[in-house]
Design an enzyme around this catalytic site. Structure first.
Site, PDB file in Angstrom:
ATOM      1  N   PHE A 137       0.861  -1.185   0.000  1.00  0.00           N
ATOM      2  CA  PHE A 137       0.000   0.000   0.000  1.00  0.00           C
ATOM      3  C   PHE A 137       0.893   1.229   0.000  1.00  0.00           C
ATOM      4  O   PHE A 137       1.726   1.404   0.887  1.00  0.00           O
ATOM      5  CB  PHE A 137      -0.940   0.047   1.208  1.00  0.00           C
ATOM      6  CG  PHE A 137      -1.873   1.215   1.138  1.00  0.00           C
ATOM      7  CD1 PHE A 137      -3.004   1.180   0.329  1.00  0.00           C
ATOM      8  CD2 PHE A 137      -1.611   2.391   1.840  1.00  0.00           C
ATOM      9  CE1 PHE A 137      -3.854   2.279   0.223  1.00  0.00           C
ATOM     10  CE2 PHE A 137      -2.451   3.494   1.735  1.00  0.00           C
ATOM     11  CZ  PHE A 137      -3.579   3.436   0.932  1.00  0.00           C
ATOM     12  N   ASP A 222       9.342   2.367   1.794  1.00  0.00           N
ATOM     13  CA  ASP A 222       8.171   3.115   2.253  1.00  0.00           C
ATOM     14  C   ASP A 222       8.036   2.844   3.743  1.00  0.00           C
ATOM     15  O   ASP A 222       7.528   1.805   4.158  1.00  0.00           O
ATOM     16  CB  ASP A 222       6.930   2.665   1.480  1.00  0.00           C
ATOM     17  CG  ASP A 222       5.662   3.392   1.933  1.00  0.00           C
ATOM     18  OD1 ASP A 222       5.665   3.944   3.052  1.00  0.00           O
ATOM     19  OD2 ASP A 222       4.673   3.377   1.183  1.00  0.00           O
ATOM     20  N   LYS A 251       2.604   9.274   8.406  1.00  0.00           N
ATOM     21  CA  LYS A 251       1.874   8.812   9.590  1.00  0.00           C
ATOM     22  C   LYS A 251       2.436   9.304  10.927  1.00  0.00           C
ATOM     23  O   LYS A 251       2.106  10.385  11.368  1.00  0.00           O
ATOM     24  CB  LYS A 251       1.772   7.277   9.559  1.00  0.00           C
ATOM     25  CG  LYS A 251       0.921   6.789   8.374  1.00  0.00           C
ATOM     26  CD  LYS A 251       0.184   5.514   8.652  1.00  0.00           C
ATOM     27  CE  LYS A 251      -0.987   5.324   7.707  1.00  0.00           C
ATOM     28  NZ  LYS A 251      -0.656   4.814   6.381  1.00  0.00           N
TER      29      LYS A 251
HETATM   30  C1  LIG Z   1      -0.809   5.135   4.997  1.00  0.00           C
HETATM   31  C2  LIG Z   1       0.254   4.728   4.058  1.00  0.00           C
HETATM   32  C3  LIG Z   1       0.504   5.436   2.878  1.00  0.00           C
HETATM   33  C4  LIG Z   1      -0.338   6.618   2.442  1.00  0.00           C
HETATM   34  O1  LIG Z   1      -0.246   7.687   3.317  1.00  0.00           O
HETATM   35  P1  LIG Z   1      -1.326   8.887   3.197  1.00  0.00           P
HETATM   36  O2  LIG Z   1      -0.862   9.876   4.213  1.00  0.00           O
HETATM   37  O3  LIG Z   1      -2.659   8.298   3.490  1.00  0.00           O
HETATM   38  O4  LIG Z   1      -1.233   9.407   1.808  1.00  0.00           O
HETATM   39  C5  LIG Z   1       1.554   5.020   2.084  1.00  0.00           C
HETATM   40  N1  LIG Z   1       2.313   3.980   2.415  1.00  0.00           N
HETATM   41  C6  LIG Z   1       2.114   3.271   3.553  1.00  0.00           C
HETATM   42  C7  LIG Z   1       3.014   2.132   3.885  1.00  0.00           C
HETATM   43  C8  LIG Z   1       1.062   3.608   4.397  1.00  0.00           C
HETATM   44  O5  LIG Z   1       0.835   2.883   5.503  1.00  0.00           O
END
Ligand SMILES: *Cc1c(COP(=O)(O)O)cnc(C)c1O
Length: 395
Positions: A137, A222, A251
């Protein structure tokens, strides 16, 4: 006005794009939150792994209040102090050399992919493809919808942004096979969060690192969910003994305010003046809050508490697994933990937990995710597990 009044108002005015749980939260403090009817909850969602120090932590609140009466926004046409304080703190405490601040995770990832593509253009003869994992994600922008390896996030938006190639997570050979002259980078979550808390084998990320080195590919992590202590180390890569060339944060970075970042080693910082920018990114308010949160996490060794409380939580969940045959798996690292069922009962379990006063995330139809504040106490962990247990008894 009661919760159900507010839920009616939402139905009338707000775009229905997210299935919410019927809890209208009015206030939070630490690991606890209260709804508009005064009901108290233990919050094991923490704003989706955002409130790493719980709700309204005094260090963050104080930084926001002070900054709000000093300076909010200048644009990046000028220098501001909070942005530079945060940049220094992140670089000095990570393996990275430079940082750029964004407003969200998806935006941070967009920046990292731009950096990787430009690196490939210059250093790998025009290469632009980015290998990402199925079940990953990476966010909701058009670019990150293409990067995210889950068809249900993609189908409605075909044709997708080209240049992303997906492979199975935790399958090193698949990355070798997917690599070709067009490949610029490998882009992975060290632990897949939204994909169901999927933890790779110990040798996976080190082997990917070696492969990227041998082929001249960038390895980008990420760390939006895994960074800032969630896995029990300040950054997730430390948990696996592997350094990426670039990484993204969001986050937990702001402790509750919207901020993201992408970071890079100097040798691959391919971007030049004019290549990237943001009106709000790195503004004085969000960087002041993020500095306060990150400094508190570092100074008070909050990752160590995540290790201890994560072990306590997993131990208790494994005990429940012995009692309830519907539980088929318990997995996690630090305070990113999932409980899997042998059937698609997680929405029902989460609804029951809400009634018991525990907020949880149904990450998959058959799995729930625990991502409480990293400064949670042992007593709060135990109370949460008790509430879960009594919810399970009623199912
Ligand atoms: C939540 C998340 C995103 C997206 O972040 P947003 O602030 O919602 O755009 C991207 N990568 C990972 C691993 C995430 O957990």
């Amino acid at each position: 006005m009661t919760s159900s009044n507010w839920i009616d108002i939402e139905k009338q005015y707000y775009m229905f794009t997210v299935r919410r749980q019927p809890v209208v939260i009015a206030r939070g403090e630490g690991t606890r939150a209260w709804d508009v009817d005064g009901k108290e909850y233990l919050d094991f969602c923490a704003g989706w792994a955002v409130n790493n120090l719980g709700h309204c932590h005094p260090a963050i609140t104080q930084a926001i209040v002070e900054q709000a009466s000093t300076l909010l926004q200048t644009s990046n046409q000028f220098y501001t102090l909070p942005q530079l304080h945060l940049a220094e703190l992140l670089v000095e405490n990570s393996a990275m050399d430079k940082v750029f601040f964004s407003n969200s995770g998806a935006e941070a990832n967009e920046g990292a992919v731009k950096l990787a593509r430009k690196y490939g253009k210059k250093n790998r003869d025009g290469a632009y493809e980015v290998i990402t994992a199925f079940n990953s994600f990476h966010g909701r922008t058009m670019g990150m919808v293409a990067a995210t390896g889950q068809p249900h996030y993609q189908e409605a938006w075909q044709p997708l942004t080209p240049g992303f190639v997906h492979v199975d997570f935790n399958d090193f050979e698949a990355i070798v096979e997917a690599t070709n002259d067009r490949t610029a980078a490998v882009f992975l979550e060290p632990v897949q969060g939204e994909g169901g808390v999927n933890i790779p084998d110990d040798d996976y990320l080190p082997r990917v690192r070696e492969w990227c080195d041998s082929q001249g590919l960038l390895l980008v992590f990420d760390e939006i969910q895994t960074g800032l202590g969630r896995l029990g180390t300040l950054f997730g890569y430390e948990s696996f003994g592997v350094e990426p060339d670039a990484m993204t944060l969001a986050k937990g970075l702001g402790g509750g305010v919207p901020i993201g970042a992408f970071m890079s080693k100097d040798y691959c910082m391919s971007l030049e003046p004019g290549d990237h920018g943001s009106t709000f990114g790195g503004n004085a308010l969000t960087t002041a809050a993020a500095h306060a949160s990150t400094k508190f996490i570092i100074d008070n060794d909050i990752p160590a508490n995540a290790v201890a409380m994560g072990e306590r939580l997993m131990g208790a969940l494994n005990q429940l697994r012995g009692e309830f045959s519907s539980i088929s798996d318990v997995r996690g690292k630090g305070l990113l933990v999932a409980l899997e069922f042998d059937d698609n009962i997680s929405p029902r379990v989460v609804a029951r937990c809400n009634e018991e006063g525990l907020l949880l995330n149904p990450v998959k139809p058959n799995a729930i995710r625990f991502m409480p504040p990293l400064n949670i106490t042992a007593e709060e962990v135990d109370q949460g597990v008790e509430k879960l247990e009594s919810a399970l008894r009623k199912i």
